[in-house]
Design an enzyme around this catalytic site. Structure first.
Site, PDB file in Angstrom:
ATOM      1  N   SER A 167     -39.006  21.910 -57.600  1.00  0.00           N
ATOM      2  CA  SER A 167     -40.730  21.458 -57.760  1.00  0.00           C
ATOM      3  C   SER A 167     -41.412  22.156 -56.821  1.00  0.00           C
ATOM      4  CB  SER A 167     -40.424  19.672 -57.028  1.00  0.00           C
ATOM      5  OG  SER A 167     -41.654  19.571 -56.702  1.00  0.00           O
ATOM      6  N   GLN A 169     -44.224  21.757 -56.399  1.00  0.00           N
ATOM      7  CA  GLN A 169     -44.754  20.446 -54.912  1.00  0.00           C
ATOM      8  C   GLN A 169     -44.006  20.730 -54.108  1.00  0.00           C
ATOM      9  OE1 GLN A 169     -46.126  17.117 -57.188  1.00  0.00           O
ATOM     10  NE2 GLN A 169     -47.840  18.005 -58.654  1.00  0.00           N
ATOM     11  N   ASP A 315     -45.292  20.762 -67.525  1.00  0.00           N
ATOM     12  CA  ASP A 315     -46.820  20.638 -67.399  1.00  0.00           C
ATOM     13  C   ASP A 315     -46.878  20.508 -69.187  1.00  0.00           C
ATOM     14  OD1 ASP A 315     -47.284  19.028 -65.490  1.00  0.00           O
ATOM     15  OD2 ASP A 315     -47.864  20.521 -64.729  1.00  0.00           O
TER      16      ASP A 315
HETATM   17  C1  S3P Z   1     -47.943  21.454 -59.857  1.00  0.00           C
HETATM   18  C2  S3P Z   1     -46.570  21.573 -59.739  1.00  0.00           C
HETATM   19  C3  S3P Z   1     -45.825  20.291 -60.848  1.00  0.00           C
HETATM   20  C4  S3P Z   1     -46.747  19.597 -61.809  1.00  0.00           C
HETATM   21  C5  S3P Z   1     -48.127  19.215 -61.641  1.00  0.00           C
HETATM   22  C6  S3P Z   1     -49.085  20.621 -60.631  1.00  0.00           C
HETATM   23  C7  S3P Z   1     -48.914  22.732 -58.474  1.00  0.00           C
HETATM   24  O1  S3P Z   1     -45.442  19.294 -59.614  1.00  0.00           O
HETATM   25  O2  S3P Z   1     -45.894  19.230 -63.160  1.00  0.00           O
HETATM   26  O3  S3P Z   1     -48.794  19.357 -62.514  1.00  0.00           O
HETATM   27  O4  S3P Z   1     -49.486  21.884 -58.113  1.00  0.00           O
HETATM   28  O5  S3P Z   1     -47.296  22.652 -57.878  1.00  0.00           O
HETATM   29  P1  S3P Z   1     -43.655  19.339 -59.524  1.00  0.00           P
HETATM   30  O6  S3P Z   1     -43.848  20.428 -58.459  1.00  0.00           O
HETATM   31  O7  S3P Z   1     -43.394  17.971 -59.601  1.00  0.00           O
HETATM   32  O8  S3P Z   1     -42.517  19.766 -60.824  1.00  0.00           O
END
Ligand code: S3P
Length: 435
Positions: A167, A169, A315
Site C-alpha cells: 500500500s 498510502q 486502480d
Molecule cells: C494511492 C494508493 C493506492 C491507490 C489509491 C491512490 C496513493 O491505494 O489505490 O487510489 O496515492 O498513494 P493503497 O495504498 O491503499 O493501495
C-alpha cells in the site's frame, strides 16, 4: 446523476485526461509544508484533491488558483500549520485521509479527520498501527474507521516498519510522519507500490534513500518549494486505453500521461492480452516519466494476470475487467484482495455489474475469473458510490448490445471531472441525466 449509454461506437482522436490524483494530493501536502512558494500545473481539480487543498487552507495555508489546474501554494514550513477550527473533511479520498494522518500525527494541535460515507467505512487501522508505534495517539470509530481524532503534541520516534500489505498510502503515511520524527524512519514493502511520495520529497530537496528495498528518511529536515508539473493520470487514461482496445476501428492518442513504472501495470496487462499500445515522445518531467500513448483496436485474449502486476495496476482493475469481458477466453485475477477495501468492494461491485450485463464470472476471495467473448447485454448498473465502477461500465457500452444506465455517477467528479464530455468527444455515446 446517471449516465445513459447507447451501445456501440468507436474511439478516435487525441485527448489529455485530467491530472494525476496521487501527485495532485501530494503536491498540495508538500507545497503547504515547504518553505517558499510552489507552483503546480496540471493539478487535478477533482473533488478528492480539492478536499486536500481545502484542508490546508483550513490550517492557514494560502493557496491561489491562477487558472485551470494552475495553483500557487504559499508554503508555511513543516512547523507552520495552524489548528483548524473544525474537522477536516477529506470527502471520498482514502489517499487524502491516510497521508494526512501521518502529517497530522506530527502537529502540536489536535485534528479530527472525517469524510463521506464511503471513506468512513474504510479501514484506517493500517495507518493507525504504525503511527501508534511511532508515538502518535489516534482515536477512531469501531474497527479503525473514521472519523479519526489525532492528538497533537506527541513527539514521534522514527521506526522501521515492514508493511503487511502493498500500500502506497500506508508507506507514504509512515514516511510523512517520519518528517516529524526523531531519528530515521524506514519501511519495506511486500511488493513495490507507487513511489510518488519518495520522488516528490526529493523534488522538494528532501533526501529519501532506497537501499535494497529499505526506503528511509531522517526526521527534522526542511522542504524547499519547487515547481510541479502534474502529468495526466494513467488511471484516468486507462478507461480510454481499454475503450480503444475493445472497439474495432479505434485509434487514439492520449497525451502527456504519467508512465511511472510503479503505475504501468495497466499497460503491461493490456499488452499481455494482445493490445496494440505504443509509447511516443517519452520524456522526464519534474522527476516523473511521461509519454504520449497511442492505442489502436486489437483483438484481446484472456490471460492469467501475473500477480506481480497487481499493485502496479491496483486502480485499473474495474476497467480491466471490462477488457476481460471483451477478450476471447478466460481471464483470472488472484492476489488482489486489496480491491475489496477501495472506494467500494471492487470485486463484488464489478461482479454484480458483470452479472447484469450477462458476462460469466466467478468471484474469488482475492480476485475474479471472467469468461470473455460472449455477447454483452445492457441494463442498470449500481456504482456503490465508486467513481471507477461508474466509468468502467460506461466503457462497456462500446461493446454492449443494449443500452446501459449507470446509476449514481456523482462520484466520477472525485477523480475525473468532465469525463462524460471528454468521452463523448472521443466517440462514446454517453449522456448525463438526473436520476
Ligand atoms: C494511492 C494508493 C493506492 C491507490 C489509491 C491512490 C496513493 O491505494 O489505490 O487510489 O496515492 O498513494 P493503497 O495504498 O491503499 O493501495
Amino acid at each position: 446523476m446517471e449516465f445513459k449509454l447507447l451501445p456501440g461506437g468507436t474511439i478516435n482522436g487525441e485527448a489529455r485526461v485530467p491530472g494525476d490524483k496521487s501527485m495532485s494530493h501530494r503536491s498540495m501536502m508538500l507545497g503547504a509544508l515547504a518553505e517558499g512558494t510552489t507552483r503546480v500545473t496540471g493539478f487535478l481539480e477533482g473533488e478528492d484533491a480539492l478536499a486536500t487543498q481545502s484542508a490546508f487552507r483550513a490550517m492557514g495555508v494560502e493557496i491561489e488558483r491562477l487558472g485551470e489546474g494552475e495553483v500557487l501554494v504559499h508554503g508555511v514550513g513543516l512547523r507552520g500549520l495552524k489548528a483548524p477550527s473544525g474537522p477536516l473533511d477529506l470527502g471520498n479520498a482514502g489517499t487524502g485521509m491516510r497521508l494526512m494522518c501521518g502529517l497530522m500525527a506530527g502537529q502540536t494541535f489536535d485534528t479530527v479527520l472525517t469524510g463521506d460515507a464511503s471513506l468512513c467505512s474504510r479501514p484506517m487501522g493500517r495507518v493507525i498501527d504504525p503511527l501508534t508505534l511511532m508515538g502518535a495517539e489516534i482515536a477512531s470509530e469501531e474497527g479503525g474507521r473514521p472519523p479519526l481524532v489525532i492528538s497533537g503534541g506527541n513527539s514521534l520516534q522514527g521506526i522501521h516498519y515492514d508493511l503487511p500489505m502493498a500500500s502506497a498510502q500506508v508507506k507514504s503515511c509512515v514516511l510523512l510522519a517520519g518528517l516529524y520524527a526523531r531519528g530515521r524512519t524506514s519501511v519495506t514493502e511486500p511488493a513495490p507500490t507507487r513511489d510518488h511520495t519518495e520522488r516528490m520529497l526529493r523534488g522538494f530537496g528532501y533526501e529519501v534513500s532506497n537501499e535494497n528495498g529499505v526506503i528511509s528518511l531522517q526526521g527534522g529536515g526542511r522542504l524547499k518549494a519547487t515547481d510541479i508539473d502534474v502529468p495526466a493520470d494513467i488511471s484516468s487514461a486507462a478507461f480510454f486505453l481499454v475503450a480503444a482496445s475493445i472497439t474495432p476501428g479505434s485509434d487514439l492518442l492520449l497525451t502527456h500521461v504519467g508512465i511511472n513504472p510503479t503505475r504501468t501495470g495497466v499497460l503491461n496487462i493490456l499488452r499481455l492480452m494482445g493490445a496494440d499500445i505504443t509509447l511516443k515522445n517519452e520524456r522526464e518531467v519534474g522527476g516523473e516519466p511521461v509519454a504520449d500513448i497511442r492505442v489502436r483496436y486489437a483483438p484481446l485474449q484472456g490471460i492469467d494476470i501475473p500477480e506481480d502486476q497487481v499493485p502496479l495496476a491496483i486502480d485499473e482493475f474495474p476497467v480491466l475487467f471490462i477488457a476481460a469481458a471483451c477478450a476471447e477466453g478466460r481471464t483470472v485475477l488472484r492476489g488482489a484482495e486489496e480491491l475489496r477495501v477501495k472506494e467500494s468492494d471492487r470485486i463484488a461491485a464489478m461482479a454484480e455489474g458483470l452479472d447484469t450485463l450477462g458476462v460469466p464470472n466467478e468471484v474469488l476471495d482475492d480476485g475474479i475469473i471472467i469468461d470473455g467473448g460472449s455477447p454483452i447485454g445492457g441494463g442498470e448498473i449500481r456504482t456503490h458510490m465508486d467513481h471507477r465502477i461508474a466509468m468502467a461500465f460506461a466503457i462497456a457500452a462500446l461493446r454492449a448490445e443494449k443500452e446501459i444506465y449507470v446509476l449514481d455517477c456523482d462520484h466520477v467528479a472525485t477523480s475525473f471531472p468532465g469525463f462524460d464530455a471528454l468521452a463523448r468527444g472521443l466517440g462514446l455515446q454517453i449522456t448525463v441525466q438526473a436520476d
